[in-house]
Design a protein around this motif. Structure first.
Motif, PDB file in Angstrom:
ATOM      1  N   TYR A 256       8.831  -7.754  -0.660  1.00 40.93           N
ATOM      2  CA  TYR A 256       9.282  -9.137  -0.830  1.00 40.93           C
ATOM      3  C   TYR A 256       8.499 -10.108   0.033  1.00 40.93           C
ATOM      4  CZ  TYR A 256      13.381  -7.093  -3.115  1.00 40.93           C
ATOM      5  OH  TYR A 256      14.215  -6.404  -3.948  1.00 40.93           O
ATOM      6  N   ARG A 257       8.071  -9.670   1.210  1.00 42.31           N
ATOM      7  CA  ARG A 257       7.456 -10.579   2.176  1.00 42.31           C
ATOM      8  C   ARG A 257       5.934 -10.543   2.197  1.00 42.31           C
ATOM      9  NH1 ARG A 257      11.796  -8.519   6.127  1.00 42.31           N
ATOM     10  NH2 ARG A 257      13.430 -10.052   5.847  1.00 42.31           N
ATOM     11  N   ALA A 258       5.344  -9.555   1.590  1.00 43.29           N
ATOM     12  CA  ALA A 258       3.895  -9.392   1.694  1.00 43.29           C
ATOM     13  C   ALA A 258       3.253  -9.438   0.315  1.00 43.29           C
ATOM     14  CB  ALA A 258       3.586  -8.064   2.384  1.00 43.29           C
ATOM     15  N   ASP A 259       1.995  -9.804   0.298  1.00 46.10           N
ATOM     16  CA  ASP A 259       1.233  -9.922  -0.938  1.00 46.10           C
ATOM     17  C   ASP A 259       0.565  -8.586  -1.268  1.00 46.10           C
ATOM     18  OD1 ASP A 259      -0.039 -11.016  -3.139  1.00 46.10           O
ATOM     19  OD2 ASP A 259      -1.701 -11.802  -1.953  1.00 46.10           O
ATOM     20  N   VAL A 260       1.394  -7.576  -1.564  1.00 51.97           N
ATOM     21  CA  VAL A 260       0.864  -6.244  -1.808  1.00 51.97           C
ATOM     22  C   VAL A 260       0.671  -5.943  -3.284  1.00 51.97           C
ATOM     23  CG1 VAL A 260       1.724  -5.291   0.353  1.00 51.97           C
ATOM     24  CG2 VAL A 260       3.150  -5.182  -1.706  1.00 51.97           C
ATOM     25  N   VAL A 261       1.253  -6.768  -4.148  1.00 52.77           N
ATOM     26  CA  VAL A 261       1.043  -6.622  -5.585  1.00 52.77           C
ATOM     27  C   VAL A 261       0.183  -7.788  -6.029  1.00 52.77           C
ATOM     28  CG1 VAL A 261       2.105  -6.527  -7.869  1.00 52.77           C
ATOM     29  CG2 VAL A 261       3.232  -5.423  -5.921  1.00 52.77           C
ATOM     30  N   ARG A 262      -1.000  -7.465  -6.498  1.00 54.99           N
ATOM     31  CA  ARG A 262      -1.924  -8.519  -6.904  1.00 54.99           C
ATOM     32  C   ARG A 262      -2.071  -8.587  -8.422  1.00 54.99           C
ATOM     33  NH1 ARG A 262      -7.327 -10.660  -4.398  1.00 54.99           N
ATOM     34  NH2 ARG A 262      -8.206 -11.620  -6.233  1.00 54.99           N
ATOM     35  N   ASP A 263      -2.162  -7.429  -9.057  1.00 53.86           N
ATOM     36  CA  ASP A 263      -2.406  -7.407 -10.494  1.00 53.86           C
ATOM     37  C   ASP A 263      -1.218  -6.808 -11.239  1.00 53.86           C
ATOM     38  OD1 ASP A 263      -5.008  -8.574 -10.289  1.00 53.86           O
ATOM     39  OD2 ASP A 263      -5.778  -6.640  -9.625  1.00 53.86           O
ATOM     40  N   ASP A 264      -1.274  -5.497 -11.499  1.00 50.21           N
ATOM     41  CA  ASP A 264      -0.221  -4.875 -12.306  1.00 50.21           C
ATOM     42  C   ASP A 264       0.739  -4.004 -11.507  1.00 50.21           C
ATOM     43  OD1 ASP A 264      -1.728  -2.622 -11.779  1.00 50.21           O
ATOM     44  OD2 ASP A 264      -2.245  -2.223 -13.869  1.00 50.21           O
ATOM     45  N   GLY A 265       0.557  -3.905 -10.194  1.00 50.23           N
ATOM     46  CA  GLY A 265       1.465  -3.142  -9.365  1.00 50.23           C
ATOM     47  C   GLY A 265       1.229  -1.644  -9.358  1.00 50.23           C
ATOM     48  N   HIS A 266       0.091  -1.202  -9.879  1.00 51.80           N
ATOM     49  CA  HIS A 266      -0.293   0.200  -9.804  1.00 51.80           C
ATOM     50  C   HIS A 266      -1.378   0.342  -8.737  1.00 51.80           C
ATOM     51  CE1 HIS A 266       1.463   0.031 -13.876  1.00 51.80           C
ATOM     52  NE2 HIS A 266       1.892   1.229 -13.560  1.00 51.80           N
TER      53      HIS A 266
ATOM     54  N   THR B 258      -2.525   5.935   4.924  1.00 54.31           N
ATOM     55  CA  THR B 258      -1.436   6.810   4.514  1.00 54.31           C
ATOM     56  C   THR B 258      -1.149   6.566   3.040  1.00 54.31           C
ATOM     57  OG1 THR B 258       0.269   5.236   5.194  1.00 54.31           O
ATOM     58  CG2 THR B 258      -0.422   6.855   6.824  1.00 54.31           C
ATOM     59  N   GLY B 259      -1.301   7.607   2.246  1.00 53.35           N
ATOM     60  CA  GLY B 259      -1.062   7.480   0.821  1.00 53.35           C
ATOM     61  C   GLY B 259      -1.654   8.647   0.070  1.00 53.35           C
ATOM     62  N   ASP B 260      -1.474   8.633  -1.244  1.00 54.90           N
ATOM     63  CA  ASP B 260      -1.867   9.774  -2.064  1.00 54.90           C
ATOM     64  C   ASP B 260      -3.266   9.677  -2.652  1.00 54.90           C
ATOM     65  OD1 ASP B 260      -1.405   7.820  -3.986  1.00 54.90           O
ATOM     66  OD2 ASP B 260       0.304   8.858  -4.898  1.00 54.90           O
ATOM     67  N   ALA B 261      -3.978   8.597  -2.389  1.00 53.78           N
ATOM     68  CA  ALA B 261      -5.355   8.407  -2.887  1.00 53.78           C
ATOM     69  C   ALA B 261      -5.429   8.563  -4.408  1.00 53.78           C
ATOM     70  CB  ALA B 261      -6.340   9.339  -2.183  1.00 53.78           C
ATOM     71  N   ARG B 262      -4.454   8.009  -5.077  1.00 54.69           N
ATOM     72  CA  ARG B 262      -4.460   7.991  -6.545  1.00 54.69           C
ATOM     73  C   ARG B 262      -4.903   6.598  -6.980  1.00 54.69           C
ATOM     74  NH1 ARG B 262      -3.210  12.349  -9.069  1.00 54.69           N
ATOM     75  NH2 ARG B 262      -2.290  14.010  -7.835  1.00 54.69           N
ATOM     76  N   ALA B 263      -6.067   6.546  -7.584  1.00 53.99           N
ATOM     77  CA  ALA B 263      -6.701   5.267  -7.900  1.00 53.99           C
ATOM     78  C   ALA B 263      -6.393   4.763  -9.301  1.00 53.99           C
ATOM     79  CB  ALA B 263      -8.217   5.392  -7.721  1.00 53.99           C
ATOM     80  N   ASN B 264      -5.539   5.486 -10.039  1.00 47.23           N
ATOM     81  CA  ASN B 264      -5.189   5.078 -11.400  1.00 47.23           C
ATOM     82  C   ASN B 264      -6.409   4.874 -12.284  1.00 47.23           C
ATOM     83  OD1 ASN B 264      -2.196   4.932 -11.702  1.00 47.23           O
ATOM     84  ND2 ASN B 264      -2.453   3.767  -9.805  1.00 47.23           N
TER      85      ASN B 264
END
Length: 164
Positions: free
Chosen positions: A57-67, A94-100
Motif C-alpha cells: 500500500y505504501r510503496a511503489d512496488v507494482v509498476r506494470d502487471d504485478g508479476h 531475497t526471492g525466488d528469481a522467477r522472472a516470468n
C-alpha cells in the motif's frame, strides 16, 4: 521480492529486517515485484509487525502487471541507487528469481557484483525447483557470491554463517 509466489517468505524477511535494523545503522531495504521502492523508513518507523500488504500500500512496488520482473527491477535499482553501491556494500536479494519469462538482465547484476563487496541470493524455494519454468537462478549464479535455499531458520542460520 514481495510477490505472491513468495508472500510468506516476504513477511518473514520484513520481520527479520525490522529486528536487525537497530544493529545496522546503514542498512537500506528495498521491496519489489515489477517496480521497486526503498522501504527503509517503513521498516525503521514501524512499531509492530510489518506485513507485506502494508508495504504494498505504501510503496511503489507494482509498476506494470504485478508479476515479478527481476530484470526490470535490477535495472531500475541500478539506475536509481547504483551510485550508492560501493566496495563496502553487501547486497542480499531475497526471492525466488522467477522472472516470468522476461529478460533477466544478468548484465545489471554483473555490474552490481563488480562494484559491491558481495552479492547473495536467498531463495525460499526448494533447490529442486530452481531453474524450472521461469526461474533464472542458474543465469544469475555466476554474478553472485552465493545462492542459498532458505526455507526455515536452520537454513537461514547456515546461510548467515557462510556469508559472514
Amino acid at each position: 521480492d514481495i510477490s505472491g509466489s513468495v508472500a510468506e517468505f516476504a513477511s518473514f524477511t520484513l520481520t527479520l529486517l525490522q529486528a536487525i535494523n537497530a544493529e545496522f545503522s546503514r542498512l537500506r531495504s528495498f521491496a519489489f515485484i515489477d517496480g521497486i521502492a526503498e522501504v527503509s523508513d517503513h521498516i525503521r518507523n514501524s512499531d509492530s509487525f510489518l506485513e507485506v500488504r502494508h508495504v504494498l500500500y505504501r510503496a511503489d512496488v507494482v509498476r506494470d502487471d504485478g508479476h515479478s520482473d527481476y530484470g526490470a527491477v535490477l535495472a531500475r535499482f541500478w539506475e536509481r541507487y547504483g551510485t550508492d553501491v560501493d566496495s563496502r556494500s553487501t547486497i542480499i536479494i531475497t526471492g525466488d528469481a522467477r522472472a516470468n519469462h522476461r529478460p533477466p538482465r544478468v548484465d545489471v547484476l554483473q555490474a552490481m557484483h563488480a562494484r559491491a563487496r558481495k552479492v547473495y541470493l536467498l531463495n525460499p524455494e526448494p533447490e529442486v525447483d530452481w531453474n524450472t519454468t521461469d526461474s533464472v537462478v542458474d543465469t544469475y549464479a555466476p554474478a553472485l557470491d552465493g545462492v542459498f535455499e532458505v526455507r526455515n531458520l536452520r537454513q537461514l542460520g547456515e546461510a548467515v554463517f557462510r556469508i559472514t
